[in-house]
Design a protein around this motif. Structure first.
Motif, PDB file in Angstrom:
ATOM      1  N   ARG A  29      13.965 -10.916  20.901  1.00 15.54           N
ATOM      2  CA  ARG A  29      15.639 -11.130  19.776  1.00 15.54           C
ATOM      3  C   ARG A  29      17.344 -10.950  20.983  1.00 15.54           C
ATOM      4  O   ARG A  29      17.843 -11.574  20.579  1.00 15.54           O
ATOM      5  CB  ARG A  29      15.677  -9.485  19.421  1.00 15.54           C
ATOM      6  CG  ARG A  29      14.162  -9.150  18.539  1.00 15.54           C
ATOM      7  CD  ARG A  29      14.122 -10.257  17.789  1.00 15.54           C
ATOM      8  NE  ARG A  29      14.582 -10.386  16.457  1.00 15.54           N
ATOM      9  CZ  ARG A  29      15.462 -11.378  15.640  1.00 15.54           C
ATOM     10  NH1 ARG A  29      14.521 -12.666  15.656  1.00 15.54           N
ATOM     11  NH2 ARG A  29      16.301 -11.403  14.779  1.00 15.54           N
ATOM     12  N   GLU A  30      17.461 -10.442  21.954  1.00 19.80           N
ATOM     13  CA  GLU A  30      18.532 -10.797  22.320  1.00 19.80           C
ATOM     14  C   GLU A  30      19.393 -11.507  23.048  1.00 19.80           C
ATOM     15  O   GLU A  30      19.992 -11.885  22.672  1.00 19.80           O
ATOM     16  CB  GLU A  30      18.658  -9.394  23.963  1.00 19.80           C
ATOM     17  CG  GLU A  30      18.503  -7.936  23.073  1.00 19.80           C
ATOM     18  CD  GLU A  30      17.994  -6.563  24.658  1.00 19.80           C
ATOM     19  OE1 GLU A  30      18.933  -5.664  24.238  1.00 19.80           O
ATOM     20  OE2 GLU A  30      18.003  -7.125  25.565  1.00 19.80           O
ATOM     21  N   ALA A  31      17.927 -11.970  23.785  1.00 21.49           N
ATOM     22  CA  ALA A  31      18.122 -13.764  24.431  1.00 21.49           C
ATOM     23  C   ALA A  31      18.098 -14.518  23.076  1.00 21.49           C
ATOM     24  O   ALA A  31      19.365 -15.404  22.940  1.00 21.49           O
ATOM     25  CB  ALA A  31      16.973 -14.099  24.647  1.00 21.49           C
ATOM     26  N   LEU A 136      17.069   5.311  15.421  1.00 22.93           N
ATOM     27  CA  LEU A 136      15.497   5.731  15.759  1.00 22.93           C
ATOM     28  C   LEU A 136      15.716   5.611  17.961  1.00 22.93           C
ATOM     29  O   LEU A 136      14.910   6.674  17.756  1.00 22.93           O
ATOM     30  CB  LEU A 136      14.626   5.320  15.497  1.00 22.93           C
ATOM     31  CG  LEU A 136      14.167   4.669  13.818  1.00 22.93           C
ATOM     32  CD1 LEU A 136      13.524   4.363  13.271  1.00 22.93           C
ATOM     33  CD2 LEU A 136      14.399   6.127  14.055  1.00 22.93           C
ATOM     34  N   TRP A 137      16.060   4.802  18.227  1.00 17.09           N
ATOM     35  CA  TRP A 137      16.489   4.446  19.597  1.00 17.09           C
ATOM     36  C   TRP A 137      17.134   6.026  20.433  1.00 17.09           C
ATOM     37  O   TRP A 137      16.412   5.813  21.418  1.00 17.09           O
ATOM     38  CB  TRP A 137      16.896   3.508  20.285  1.00 17.09           C
ATOM     39  CG  TRP A 137      15.754   2.086  19.729  1.00 17.09           C
ATOM     40  CD1 TRP A 137      15.790   1.543  18.576  1.00 17.09           C
ATOM     41  CD2 TRP A 137      15.031   1.536  20.757  1.00 17.09           C
ATOM     42  NE1 TRP A 137      15.035   0.553  18.338  1.00 17.09           N
ATOM     43  CE2 TRP A 137      14.412   0.263  19.938  1.00 17.09           C
ATOM     44  CE3 TRP A 137      14.974   1.695  22.379  1.00 17.09           C
ATOM     45  CZ2 TRP A 137      13.600  -0.632  20.692  1.00 17.09           C
ATOM     46  CZ3 TRP A 137      14.072   0.245  22.327  1.00 17.09           C
ATOM     47  CH2 TRP A 137      13.149  -0.664  22.091  1.00 17.09           C
ATOM     48  N   TYR A 180      17.918  -5.881  16.142  1.00 17.98           N
ATOM     49  CA  TYR A 180      16.722  -5.001  16.784  1.00 17.98           C
ATOM     50  C   TYR A 180      15.945  -4.135  16.046  1.00 17.98           C
ATOM     51  O   TYR A 180      16.699  -2.312  16.644  1.00 17.98           O
ATOM     52  CB  TYR A 180      16.242  -5.089  18.165  1.00 17.98           C
ATOM     53  CG  TYR A 180      15.076  -4.612  18.654  1.00 17.98           C
ATOM     54  CD1 TYR A 180      14.159  -6.292  18.788  1.00 17.98           C
ATOM     55  CD2 TYR A 180      14.179  -3.510  18.434  1.00 17.98           C
ATOM     56  CE1 TYR A 180      12.834  -5.691  18.909  1.00 17.98           C
ATOM     57  CE2 TYR A 180      12.658  -3.238  18.445  1.00 17.98           C
ATOM     58  CZ  TYR A 180      11.924  -4.493  19.188  1.00 17.98           C
ATOM     59  OH  TYR A 180      10.811  -5.325  19.232  1.00 17.98           O
ATOM     60  N   TYR A 181      15.524  -3.958  14.323  1.00 17.52           N
ATOM     61  CA  TYR A 181      15.851  -2.169  13.703  1.00 17.52           C
ATOM     62  C   TYR A 181      14.543  -1.691  13.867  1.00 17.52           C
ATOM     63  O   TYR A 181      14.191  -0.539  13.107  1.00 17.52           O
ATOM     64  CB  TYR A 181      15.876  -2.885  11.869  1.00 17.52           C
ATOM     65  CG  TYR A 181      17.897  -3.143  12.212  1.00 17.52           C
ATOM     66  CD1 TYR A 181      18.372  -2.417  11.733  1.00 17.52           C
ATOM     67  CD2 TYR A 181      18.533  -4.560  12.236  1.00 17.52           C
ATOM     68  CE1 TYR A 181      19.729  -3.216  11.926  1.00 17.52           C
ATOM     69  CE2 TYR A 181      19.509  -5.124  12.100  1.00 17.52           C
ATOM     70  CZ  TYR A 181      20.340  -3.886  11.833  1.00 17.52           C
ATOM     71  OH  TYR A 181      20.919  -4.359  11.789  1.00 17.52           O
ATOM     72  N   PHE A 196       9.672  -7.604   9.413  1.00 20.92           N
ATOM     73  CA  PHE A 196      10.432  -7.222   8.671  1.00 20.92           C
ATOM     74  C   PHE A 196      11.332  -6.525   8.966  1.00 20.92           C
ATOM     75  O   PHE A 196      12.461  -7.112   7.586  1.00 20.92           O
ATOM     76  CB  PHE A 196       9.520  -7.421   6.961  1.00 20.92           C
ATOM     77  CG  PHE A 196       9.221  -6.432   7.360  1.00 20.92           C
ATOM     78  CD1 PHE A 196       9.474  -4.582   6.623  1.00 20.92           C
ATOM     79  CD2 PHE A 196       7.960  -5.843   7.686  1.00 20.92           C
ATOM     80  CE1 PHE A 196       9.418  -3.647   6.390  1.00 20.92           C
ATOM     81  CE2 PHE A 196       7.321  -4.020   7.733  1.00 20.92           C
ATOM     82  CZ  PHE A 196       7.690  -3.333   6.936  1.00 20.92           C
ATOM     83  N   LEU A 197      11.909  -5.953   9.633  1.00 17.49           N
ATOM     84  CA  LEU A 197      12.460  -4.853   9.361  1.00 17.49           C
ATOM     85  C   LEU A 197      14.160  -5.219  10.172  1.00 17.49           C
ATOM     86  O   LEU A 197      15.266  -5.032   9.699  1.00 17.49           O
ATOM     87  CB  LEU A 197      12.080  -3.324  10.434  1.00 17.49           C
ATOM     88  CG  LEU A 197      11.229  -3.046   9.472  1.00 17.49           C
ATOM     89  CD1 LEU A 197      10.871  -1.235  10.261  1.00 17.49           C
ATOM     90  CD2 LEU A 197      11.494  -2.195   8.337  1.00 17.49           C
ATOM     91  N   ASP A 198      13.797  -6.250  11.063  1.00 18.45           N
ATOM     92  CA  ASP A 198      15.013  -6.788  11.332  1.00 18.45           C
ATOM     93  C   ASP A 198      15.684  -7.950  10.298  1.00 18.45           C
ATOM     94  O   ASP A 198      16.895  -7.595  10.320  1.00 18.45           O
ATOM     95  CB  ASP A 198      14.864  -8.016  11.911  1.00 18.45           C
ATOM     96  CG  ASP A 198      13.960  -7.115  13.481  1.00 18.45           C
ATOM     97  OD1 ASP A 198      13.945  -6.282  14.283  1.00 18.45           O
ATOM     98  OD2 ASP A 198      13.171  -7.897  14.611  1.00 18.45           O
TER      99      ASP A 198
END
Length: 255
Positions: A29-31, A136-137, A180-181, A196-198
């Motif tokens: 996701r970051e990339a 959450l992280w 990133y959720y 789907f949370l993202d």
């Protein structure tokens, strides 16, 4: 263990963690988001401070010269050894600097940003990835057993603090993104089902993502826009015509 050796050990742990299923999912996701940003950042020299995971975060960069700096030289010899607190680069020699969780896992984040300011040319950009403690992280980090392992052994800085540090160094934030959720779970299959949370996170809880991405531009020191004076002079006696554009300085428009 000295502070420098401790930081190096934490960075090595982080690199290994990004090879885990959860780490690979996050870096993907970051990339993806970094590749959407880099083509808009112009320049001839780009550098990444720290190597994590297997993905090339500079593959979408348009700069012809790309430098990867890390604590240890790579097996192919393409990595320049150096600490983020003392970059082995000349002053005003780079146009784009990428910090993938560099501030989270360094000894002195203020010194790192000072080095970033020194190395960047005026109008150059810095791209920062950091773990969000208000997520959450961040909660997972607080509940992690001691001694913490990567990535929970890092410093999770608030986004507002990062922006304050950048402003003090005359940087202007030009782009920001939360990403990133999904919660930090080990089960790879279950994590995939929570994709789907993202999509929902940006709409319903935008500041609760696990990671933030910030792009900031180094301002040109000493250049201050002059304000316009809209005072109208009142004619006394004989009517006098004042030139409409005398002394007018148009405001600078950002592209």
């Amino acid at each position: 263990m000295s502070q420098a050796n401790s930081c190096t050990a934490q960075w090595r742990q982080l690199r290994e963690w990004f090879d885990s299923p959860l780490g690979r999912s996050l870096q993907g996701r970051e990339a993806h988001h970094i590749r959407a940003v880099l083509p808009n950042l112009y320049g001839t020299v780009a550098a990444q401070l720290g190597q994590i995971g297997q993905l090339n975060l500079m593959d979408a960069c348009i700069a012809p010269t790309r430098i990867l700096l890390d604590h240890h030289a790579g097996p192919d010899g393409c990595v320049v050894r150096g600490l983020p607190e003392a970059l082995p680069l000349d002053t005003k020699s780079a146009d784009v600097l990428i910090l993938p969780h560099t501030l989270d896992f360094c000894d002195d984040p203020h010194q790192v940003l000072r080095e970033v300011s020194r190395v960047l040319r005026p109008e150059g950009h810095v791209v920062i990835l950091g773990f969000n403690p208000m997520s959450l992280w961040g909660f997972r980090r607080l509940t992690a057993r001691r001694p913490r392992v990567a990535p929970w052994c890092g410093k999770f800085f608030r986004l507002s603090r990062i922006k304050d540090w950048l402003a003090l160094l005359d940087f202007e934030t030009t782009h920001g993104r939360m990403l990133y959720y999904r919660p930090p779970l080990r089960n790879e299959g279950f994590m995939h089902r929570l994709h789907f949370l993202d999509k929902m996170g940006d709409r319903w809880w935008p500041m609760m993502a696990g990671v933030y991405l910030v792009v900031a531009k180094k301002r040109v020191v000493g250049v201050t826009p002059l304000p316009l004076s809209w005072k109208t002079k009142r004619a006394v006696g004989r009517a006098a015509t004042q030139p409409a554009a005398r002394g007018m300085i148009l405001p600078f428009r950002k592209q």
